[in-house]
Design a protein around this motif. Structure first.
Motif, mmCIF file in Angstrom:
data_model
loop_
_atom_site.group_PDB
_atom_site.id
_atom_site.type_symbol
_atom_site.label_atom_id
_atom_site.label_comp_id
_atom_site.label_asym_id
_atom_site.label_seq_id
_atom_site.Cartn_x
_atom_site.Cartn_y
_atom_site.Cartn_z
ATOM 1 N N UNK A 83 57.278 -13.539 10.166
ATOM 2 C CA UNK A 83 58.040 -12.404 9.652
ATOM 3 C C UNK A 83 57.063 -11.373 9.125
ATOM 4 N N UNK A 84 57.280 -10.133 9.488
ATOM 5 C CA UNK A 84 56.421 -9.051 8.987
ATOM 6 C C UNK A 84 56.909 -8.663 7.604
ATOM 7 N N UNK A 85 55.972 -8.693 6.651
ATOM 8 C CA UNK A 85 56.375 -8.463 5.273
ATOM 9 C C UNK A 85 56.910 -7.052 5.081
ATOM 10 N N UNK A 86 56.380 -6.096 5.817
ATOM 11 C CA UNK A 86 56.724 -4.691 5.579
ATOM 12 C C UNK A 86 58.148 -4.351 5.987
ATOM 13 N N UNK A 87 58.628 -4.945 7.083
ATOM 14 C CA UNK A 87 59.930 -4.534 7.599
ATOM 15 C C UNK A 87 60.829 -5.698 8.005
ATOM 16 N N UNK A 88 60.371 -6.914 7.727
ATOM 17 C CA UNK A 88 61.148 -8.124 7.999
ATOM 18 C C UNK A 88 61.437 -8.375 9.479
ATOM 19 N N UNK A 89 60.676 -7.753 10.355
ATOM 20 C CA UNK A 89 60.795 -8.082 11.775
ATOM 21 C C UNK A 89 60.393 -9.544 11.949
ATOM 22 N N UNK A 90 61.182 -10.285 12.708
ATOM 23 C CA UNK A 90 60.923 -11.705 12.885
ATOM 24 C C UNK A 90 60.543 -12.044 14.319
ATOM 25 N N UNK A 91 59.802 -13.115 14.462
ATOM 26 C CA UNK A 91 59.366 -13.623 15.754
ATOM 27 C C UNK A 91 59.568 -15.138 15.760
ATOM 28 N N UNK A 92 59.943 -15.659 16.925
ATOM 29 C CA UNK A 92 60.165 -17.093 17.054
ATOM 30 C C UNK A 92 59.594 -17.613 18.359
ATOM 31 N N UNK A 93 59.112 -18.842 18.305
ATOM 32 C CA UNK A 93 58.785 -19.537 19.543
ATOM 33 C C UNK A 93 60.089 -19.799 20.296
ATOM 34 N N UNK A 94 60.023 -19.777 21.601
ATOM 35 C CA UNK A 94 61.235 -19.989 22.403
ATOM 36 C C UNK A 94 61.902 -21.325 22.070
ATOM 37 N N UNK A 95 61.092 -22.311 21.748
ATOM 38 C CA UNK A 95 61.620 -23.657 21.528
ATOM 39 C C UNK A 95 62.470 -23.772 20.267
ATOM 40 N N UNK A 96 62.355 -22.799 19.357
ATOM 41 C CA UNK A 96 63.098 -22.901 18.097
ATOM 42 C C UNK A 96 64.151 -21.809 17.939
ATOM 43 N N UNK A 97 64.198 -20.866 18.856
ATOM 44 C CA UNK A 97 65.176 -19.772 18.756
ATOM 45 C C UNK A 97 66.595 -20.322 18.690
#
Length: 124
Positions: free
Chosen positions: A51-65
Motif C-alpha cells: 500500500x502506498x502511504x501517500x494515497x493508499x493505492x494498493x497492490x496484490x499478488x494474483x494468488x491473494x487477490x
C-alpha cells in the motif's frame, strides 16, 4: 532507528482468517510504500501485498487477490494485512517491508526496511 514490528501470526485451519499488523516507527513513511513479503520453507520469497502511504493505492499478488486486504492507520502508523480463506500452501514467515519504490517492492526481492517476520501456519 527505523523499526517495523509485526504481530498477529499464528496457527489457523484452512479456510480460516488471520490479521497481521505492522507498527512502523523511526521515520516518516509518507513517501514510502509498505507491504508484506512471505517465504515458505524451501521456496523463494514472494511479494504478497503493498500500500502506498501517500494515497493508499494498493497492490496484490494474483494468488491473494480477493482474499487478502491491506490497509493502513495513519494515526497509529500501522499497516494491516487481513487474510481470509487461508490455504495450507500459504504457510510461511510473513515479513513487513517498506521501500521508497512501489515498483521495486512489488518484485518481492528487496526492501529498504524489514520487520523480523511472523510465522503463519495454515493446517489442513
Amino acid at each position: 532507528q527505523v523499526q517495523l514490528v509485526e504481530s498477529g501470526g499464528g496457527l489457523v485451519q484452512a479456510g480460516g482468517s488471520l490479521r497481521l499488523s505492522c507498527a512502523a516507527s523511526g521515520r516518516t513513511f509518507s513517501s514510502y510504500t509498505m507491504g508484506w513479503f512471505r517465504q515458505a520453507p524451501g521456496k523463494e520469497r514472494e511479494f504478497v501485498a503493498a500500500i502506498r502511504w501517500s494515497d493508499s493505492i494498493t497492490y496484490y499478488a494474483d494468488s491473494v487477490k480477493g482474499r487478502f486486504t491491506i490497509s493502513r492507520d495513519n494515526a497509529k502508523n500501522t499497516v494491516y494485512l487481513q487474510m481470509n480463506s487461508l490455504k495450507p500452501e500459504e504457510t510461511a514467515v510473513y515479513y513487513c517491508v517498506a521501500d521508497s519504490s512501489s515498483a521495486r517492492l512489488r518484485l518481492g526481492v528487496r526492501a529498504d526496511y524489514w520487520g523480523q517476520g511472523t510465522q503463519v501456519t495454515v493446517s489442513e
